[in-house]
Structure formats: C-alpha cells, structure tokens
Design a protein around this motif. Structure first.
Motif, PDB file in Angstrom:
ATOM      1  N   GLN A  16       0.836  -1.215   0.000  1.00  0.00           N
ATOM      2  CA  GLN A  16       0.000   0.000   0.000  1.00  0.00           C
ATOM      3  C   GLN A  16       0.865   1.257   0.000  1.00  0.00           C
ATOM      4  O   GLN A  16       0.545   2.241  -0.680  1.00  0.00           O
ATOM      5  N   ARG A  18       4.002   1.607  -1.174  1.00  0.00           N
ATOM      6  CA  ARG A  18       4.641   1.811  -2.478  1.00  0.00           C
ATOM      7  C   ARG A  18       3.635   2.311  -3.507  1.00  0.00           C
ATOM      8  O   ARG A  18       3.961   3.141  -4.361  1.00  0.00           O
ATOM      9  N   ALA A  19       2.393   1.832  -3.439  1.00  0.00           N
ATOM     10  CA  ALA A  19       1.361   2.329  -4.360  1.00  0.00           C
ATOM     11  C   ALA A  19       1.036   3.784  -4.062  1.00  0.00           C
ATOM     12  O   ALA A  19       0.842   4.605  -4.971  1.00  0.00           O
ATOM     13  N   HIS A  20       1.019   4.135  -2.773  1.00  0.00           N
ATOM     14  CA  HIS A  20       0.744   5.525  -2.391  1.00  0.00           C
ATOM     15  C   HIS A  20       1.848   6.457  -2.881  1.00  0.00           C
ATOM     16  O   HIS A  20       1.568   7.544  -3.399  1.00  0.00           O
ATOM     17  N   ASP A  22       4.333   5.775  -5.292  1.00  0.00           N
ATOM     18  CA  ASP A  22       4.731   5.676  -6.708  1.00  0.00           C
ATOM     19  C   ASP A  22       3.587   5.415  -7.675  1.00  0.00           C
ATOM     20  O   ASP A  22       3.813   5.310  -8.878  1.00  0.00           O
ATOM     21  N   GLY A  23       2.364   5.247  -7.169  1.00  0.00           N
ATOM     22  CA  GLY A  23       1.235   5.032  -8.062  1.00  0.00           C
ATOM     23  C   GLY A  23       1.333   3.715  -8.813  1.00  0.00           C
ATOM     24  O   GLY A  23       1.722   2.687  -8.251  1.00  0.00           O
ATOM     25  N   ASP A  24       1.013   3.745 -10.108  1.00  0.00           N
ATOM     26  CA  ASP A  24       0.992   2.520 -10.906  1.00  0.00           C
ATOM     27  C   ASP A  24       2.356   1.847 -10.959  1.00  0.00           C
ATOM     28  O   ASP A  24       2.452   0.616 -10.919  1.00  0.00           O
ATOM     29  N   SER A  25       3.438   2.651 -11.042  1.00  0.00           N
ATOM     30  CA  SER A  25       4.766   2.038 -11.105  1.00  0.00           C
ATOM     31  C   SER A  25       5.086   1.306  -9.806  1.00  0.00           C
ATOM     32  O   SER A  25       5.741   0.249  -9.827  1.00  0.00           O
ATOM     33  N   ARG A  27       2.814  -0.141  -7.816  1.00  0.00           N
ATOM     34  CA  ARG A  27       2.014  -1.376  -7.836  1.00  0.00           C
ATOM     35  C   ARG A  27       2.648  -2.434  -8.744  1.00  0.00           C
ATOM     36  O   ARG A  27       2.682  -3.618  -8.408  1.00  0.00           O
ATOM     37  N   GLU A  28       3.158  -1.973  -9.896  1.00  0.00           N
ATOM     38  CA  GLU A  28       3.801  -2.913 -10.823  1.00  0.00           C
ATOM     39  C   GLU A  28       5.060  -3.517 -10.206  1.00  0.00           C
ATOM     40  O   GLU A  28       5.327  -4.716 -10.360  1.00  0.00           O
ATOM     41  N   TRP A  29       5.850  -2.678  -9.509  1.00  0.00           N
ATOM     42  CA  TRP A  29       7.064  -3.198  -8.887  1.00  0.00           C
ATOM     43  C   TRP A  29       6.732  -4.213  -7.802  1.00  0.00           C
ATOM     44  O   TRP A  29       7.345  -5.289  -7.739  1.00  0.00           O
TER      45      TRP A  29
END
Length: 296
Positions: A16, A18-20, A22-25, A27-29
């Motif tokens: 959560q 990392r998504a907050h 970096d956004g989509d990148s 989530r992808e990572w």
C-alpha cells in the motif's frame, strides 16, 4: 519456481505504501517482487525461510538460507538509488565492522543475517556510544572509486530557512554557514558510513556488533558524529550530558573536535530544517538541544 513464487507474500502495508508513493509504477514493482525473488532464490542457491518478511519504506527483506547459513535477501524499490553504492561500500569493508555482502545485482543484495531485535538502542547510551565510535574508526579505510563525496549541506540552508519561515534561530544558522565552506575537503579522506546511528548497528554472531544499511561516502569521519548525538538525545538528561557524549565520541574515535563540532552544527541545522519540512516535531527539538549544549 512457481512453488516458491506462491510462498513469497509481500506485506500489505508495504504494498500500500509503495502504491501511495509511486502510483501505478509502485504497484507494478510490488507485483513483480515474488517472481524476481524466486529467480534470485534459484540463481543464488537460496531456500526461503518461513519467517515473516521485514520491510522499510523502500526495502523488502526476505529471510533465506544457503547451505544452512541464515541470510537475508534485500530487495530495493527502483527509486532507491543507494543499492549500487551500498554494494561498493560493503565490498570494500568486506565484513570488517559491517554486515557481510555475499551477492548483489541492481536493486538486490544478499547479506548475512543479523538480529534485527538487538541494536545499539538496547544498550545504555555510554556503552552504545563507545561501540559506535569504535566502528567509526574501524570503517575509516581508503575509499574505493565510484562513490560520492560529502554533500555541500551549508549551501542549501539559507533558502530552506527562508522558505520555511526561519524556524532555526539565526545564531545557529550563522554558525553552520561559517563552518560550511571549510568542512567539505578538510581532514582525512576515508570511506564512511553516512547513516551510522544506533539503530543501524545490529548484533551478530560472526562479530558482536555490525553496521548495516550504509550510505557510503568518502570524506572526513567526523561527518558521522551528528547522528550519534541527536539519535539518543532523549536519553541525555542535561546539557552537560550532551557535552560528555560529544567528548566521549571524539575521544574513542580519535577525531578532530573542531571539525566534529562543525559537522554537528551544520548537520543539526540541516536535520532541523528537514524535520520542519515534513511537519515533524521530535527531531527538530532534539537538534535544538544538541545545538544549545554545544554551540549555544
């Protein structure tokens, strides 16, 4: 490999965050981590432990073993640009005073496993300071090529002070600016752990205490003193206690007192502004206590 992938579960809180950030990148990572970790397990001959992974803001740490030896696999977010420098520094130290590096690739390090529940924070402050000061001297070896030098902190201070409404008393800012130009190239030019605080020294089995998470730079070892001052400022009950801690660190590490004081003043002002920028209250107060005791 698919069986190992299914066993690698990224903690929800870390995902959560990392998504907050970096956004989509991000989530992808995070989604790529199980397959990447499984590849490294296979390539480096590792077995995944059942222990829960650890994580920081940018790092996921998996507990693994190789030929029965407990190790950790440290996976860093793409935005963490320090992994390559960390590997350079750890190879140069070769386990002398630091965690041992066994394998590396961009964004991934295989390290000896230490005890994350036992840092120098678990010891009385004077004992912890003596051990940390000895590490400063142990780590002061000729620097390998490819690492940055000390940052020009003082140059950034006036604009940050103005932009934030001048939270730091002017006398401390003036002292930091006075020290600034003379600090960057003064003293020994050695390899230093630029994030050496009590929480970054963990108990080990190969050696009793080893430094982790270095941010390797080359420059004067006095740069490492400030964090050891403010990091346990709450354990120091008087200004005299702060002055005694400073004298102890300088004496045990064999450092230049005036140069160390210059870095304490400069980095305390910098950290005070850093904390203020992020809405923190504890760290600026700690820096103020240190500055009042040593430069007031």
């Amino acid at each position: 490999m698919s069986a190992e992938v299914s066993r690698i579960v990224v903690p929800a809180r870390f995902a959560q965050w990392r998504a907050h950030v970096d956004g989509d990148s991000g989530r992808e990572w995070v989604a790529s981590l199980p397959s990447r970790a499984a590849r490294l397990l296979a390539e480096w001959g590792l077995t995944l432990d059942d222990a829960e992974p650890l994580h920081g803001a940018q790092v996921l740490v998996l507990m693994v073993t190789r030929e029965g030896r407990p190790l950790v696999l440290k996976l860093s977010a793409p935005q963490d640009a320090t992994t390559a420098d960390e590997a350079i520094g750890l190879r140069a130290w070769a386990g002398r005073g630091t965690v041992e590096l066994l394998e590396s690739e961009p964004g991934a390090l295989l390290l000896e496993r230490l005890d994350p529940t036992r840092s120098l924070h678990t010891l009385p402050v004077e004992q912890a300071a003596r051990l940390a000061a000895r590490l400063i001297r142990t780590l002061a070896i000729p620097p390998p090529p490819g690492l940055p030098g000390l940052p020009a902190i003082a140059e950034t201070l006036p604009e940050r002070q103005r932009r934030q409404g001048r939270p730091v008393p002017g006398r401390f800012l003036s002292q930091a600016l006075g020290y600034g130009p003379g600090l960057l190239y003064a003293g020994e030019n050695v390899l230093i752990h630029a994030d050496l605080h009590y929480g970054n020294v963990l108990a080990g089995s190969r050696q009793p205490w080893l430094a982790v998470d270095p941010r390797p730079l080359h420059g004067a070892p006095e740069y490492s003193i400030p964090e050891l001052m403010w990091n346990r400022a709450d354990d120091l009950h008087s200004l005299a206690d702060i002055r005694r801690l400073f004298a102890l660190l300088i004496d045990v590490a064999g450092l230049d007192p005036e140069r160390a004081l210059g870095w304490v003043v400069t980095r305390c002002v910098d950290y005070w502004l850093w904390g203020h920028e992020r809405g923190l209250t504890i760290d600026p107060a700690r820096c103020e206590r240190v500055l009042v005791a040593l430069a007031g």
